[in-house]
Design a protein around this motif. Structure first.
Motif, mmCIF file in Angstrom:
data_model
loop_
_atom_site.group_PDB
_atom_site.id
_atom_site.type_symbol
_atom_site.label_atom_id
_atom_site.label_comp_id
_atom_site.label_asym_id
_atom_site.label_seq_id
_atom_site.Cartn_x
_atom_site.Cartn_y
_atom_site.Cartn_z
ATOM 1 N N LYS A 135 0.822 -1.227 0.000
ATOM 2 C CA LYS A 135 0.000 0.000 0.000
ATOM 3 C C LYS A 135 0.851 1.270 0.000
ATOM 4 O O LYS A 135 0.461 2.311 0.549
ATOM 5 N N ILE A 136 2.010 1.192 -0.617
ATOM 6 C CA ILE A 136 2.932 2.324 -0.653
ATOM 7 C C ILE A 136 2.343 3.503 -1.415
ATOM 8 O O ILE A 136 2.619 4.674 -1.104
ATOM 9 N N ASP A 137 1.525 3.215 -2.425
ATOM 10 C CA ASP A 137 0.925 4.299 -3.210
ATOM 11 C C ASP A 137 0.099 5.224 -2.321
ATOM 12 O O ASP A 137 0.112 6.447 -2.487
ATOM 13 N N GLU A 191 1.563 11.804 1.723
ATOM 14 C CA GLU A 191 2.698 12.691 1.956
ATOM 15 C C GLU A 191 2.773 13.808 0.916
ATOM 16 O O GLU A 191 3.177 14.938 1.232
ATOM 17 N N VAL A 192 2.368 13.492 -0.306
ATOM 18 C CA VAL A 192 2.354 14.520 -1.366
ATOM 19 C C VAL A 192 1.396 15.639 -0.996
ATOM 20 O O VAL A 192 1.661 16.831 -1.237
ATOM 21 N N GLN A 208 11.398 11.593 -1.288
ATOM 22 C CA GLN A 208 11.732 11.735 0.129
ATOM 23 C C GLN A 208 10.992 10.714 0.985
ATOM 24 O O GLN A 208 11.519 10.234 1.990
ATOM 25 N N THR A 209 9.783 10.380 0.584
ATOM 26 C CA THR A 209 8.938 9.478 1.376
ATOM 27 C C THR A 209 9.450 8.042 1.360
ATOM 28 O O THR A 209 9.511 7.381 2.409
ATOM 29 N N LEU A 210 9.836 7.549 0.191
ATOM 30 C CA LEU A 210 10.212 6.141 0.058
ATOM 31 C C LEU A 210 11.407 5.754 0.929
ATOM 32 O O LEU A 210 11.347 4.741 1.651
ATOM 33 N N PRO A 211 12.506 6.514 0.934
ATOM 34 C CA PRO A 211 13.633 6.136 1.802
ATOM 35 C C PRO A 211 13.269 6.153 3.287
ATOM 36 O O PRO A 211 13.776 5.328 4.059
#
Length: 383
Positions: free
Chosen positions: A153-155, A161-162, A170-173
């Motif tokens: 559910k990363i999307d 965050e957007v 920036q969010t993924l790391p």
């Protein structure tokens, strides 16, 4: 004058064997691997983490399709449940019971899970991985099986965050680091960030490449062919597997091509061609169900474009029509080539000649399907 091709020499070159008999035996092994390799994938994790959605995505289904694993935020799986692949019956994805229910007992859960059944485990979470996941991973390792942590559910996380003005880059790391830190008992194994809504995004390709590097070759082949086409790279991997296997299918047809009964020989060769191209057809995602969903999702006439291919329509028939395929092959000389084996049927040369003509027909069909699948990727704007 055109250069004459030594059919026996070409057959041996393709097989890498020293005799036609050995080449035929090797070919049969390759065909058996293509058709019969058993692959069992176990999906585990907390209830509501998206296990069932991942099961469906790997099988090329949406959560609302017939035969899809039921999804929901409450417990929908009380025991290991097998979900066979829709077009590769020897590939099964198992939805294991959730690990985060109240009163969950790791020892009882571990006793319920039949570790020997599965080739590898994917441990899923929609937030942080918890102690139950770590306990399961340790037990999997003790049973000498592979496990992979997947954050789903990363999307949705990225979208939230957007809205706050934080970029995806920036969010993924941040998410990855948080997950890996929580797994320090296991020396912080890699965590793959994915969304079952769109396997072309985020880390799914990295997960597949990791599996390819760690699974036995025959299991890797089954995995690659069973996954939906989600990128140009995934298509090329499928294409290369089929291209390498074409010689083996052609040799198995050639074994019957040496029988001095022409109509039996021709009929068997058509069976081989249709069987091979049917595998390509489904693996490349050229079937009506897959294309209808994709066409609707991207609002493009993809299904109509693919159905313009007479070869696609011939293979799509539920009862294979040899006349249609023969007519399609005659346009490229394939039918004339198949008929050319008749004068020499009944000897080793007959086997080799049948190999040459059948392989040519297989590669012509494979290349047409590959070309169509590339157009589908372009129209769907898959990377």
């Amino acid at each position: 004058m055109a250069e004459q091709v030594d059919p026996c020499a070409l057959l041996l070159k393709n097989s890498g064997e020293k005799t036609v008999e050995l080449a035929m035996a090797t070919a049969q092994e390759v065909v058996n691997r293509l058709d019969n390799v058993v692959l069992n994938i176990a999906i585990s994790g907390e209830t509501g983490a998206g296990k069932s959605s991942l099961v469906n995505a790997i099988r090329g289904l949406t959560d609302t399709d017939d035969g899809a694993a039921p999804t929901g935020v409450t417990q929908t799986t009380s025991e290991p449940t097998p979900y066979p692949h829709p077009t590769m019956e020897n590939v099964t994805i198992w939805d294991l019971p959730g690990t985060g229910e109240p009163g969950f007992k790791p020892k009882k859960y571990i006793k319920t899970v039949q570790f020997k059944t599965y080739d590898f485990f994917i441990i899923v979470s929609a937030t942080r991985f918890r102690q139950n996941d770590i306990v399961l991973a340790k037990e999997i390792k003790r049973n000498k099986k592979k496990f992979y942590f997947v954050r789903t559910k990363i999307d949705r996380d990225v979208e939230e965050e957007v809205k706050k003005g934080v970029l995806e880059e920036q969010t993924l790391p941040t998410i990855r680091e948080d997950c890996e830190k929580n797994l320090n008992e296991l020396e912080s194994p890699p965590v793959f960030l994915i969304t079952s809504r769109d396997l072309s995004r985020f880390d799914f390709q990295n997960l597949v490449e990791t599996l390819e590097a760690e699974l036995p070759e025959h299991k890797t082949q089954a995995l690659v062919l069973s996954l939906p086409v989600y990128s140009q790279r995934s298509l090329e991997k499928k294409y290369n597997i089929f291209k390498k296997a074409a010689w083996a299918s052609a040799i198995t047809a050639g074994a019957v091509g040496g029988i001095p009964v022409p109509m039996v020989s021709i009929a068997f060769e058509f069976t081989v061609i249709l069987s091979f191209l049917t595998k390509c057809y489904f693996s490349f995602g050229l079937d009506d169900k897959t294309l209808a969903k994709l066409s609707k999702r991207v609002d493009q006439p993809i299904q109509e474009m693919v159905r313009e291919s007479s070869l696609v329509m011939a293979v799509a028939e539920k009862t294979f029509n040899a006349k249609k395929v023969a007519a399609r092959l005659s346009a490229t000389g394939g039918m004339d080539a198949l008929c050319s084996i008749l004068p020499v049927a009944g000897c080793i040369v007959g086997v080799a000649m049948s190999f040459i003509t059948t392989q040519r027909a297989l590669l012509e069909g494979l290349n047409e399907f590959h070309k169509l699948a590339k157009k589908v990727i372009e129209m769907a704007k898959l990377e």
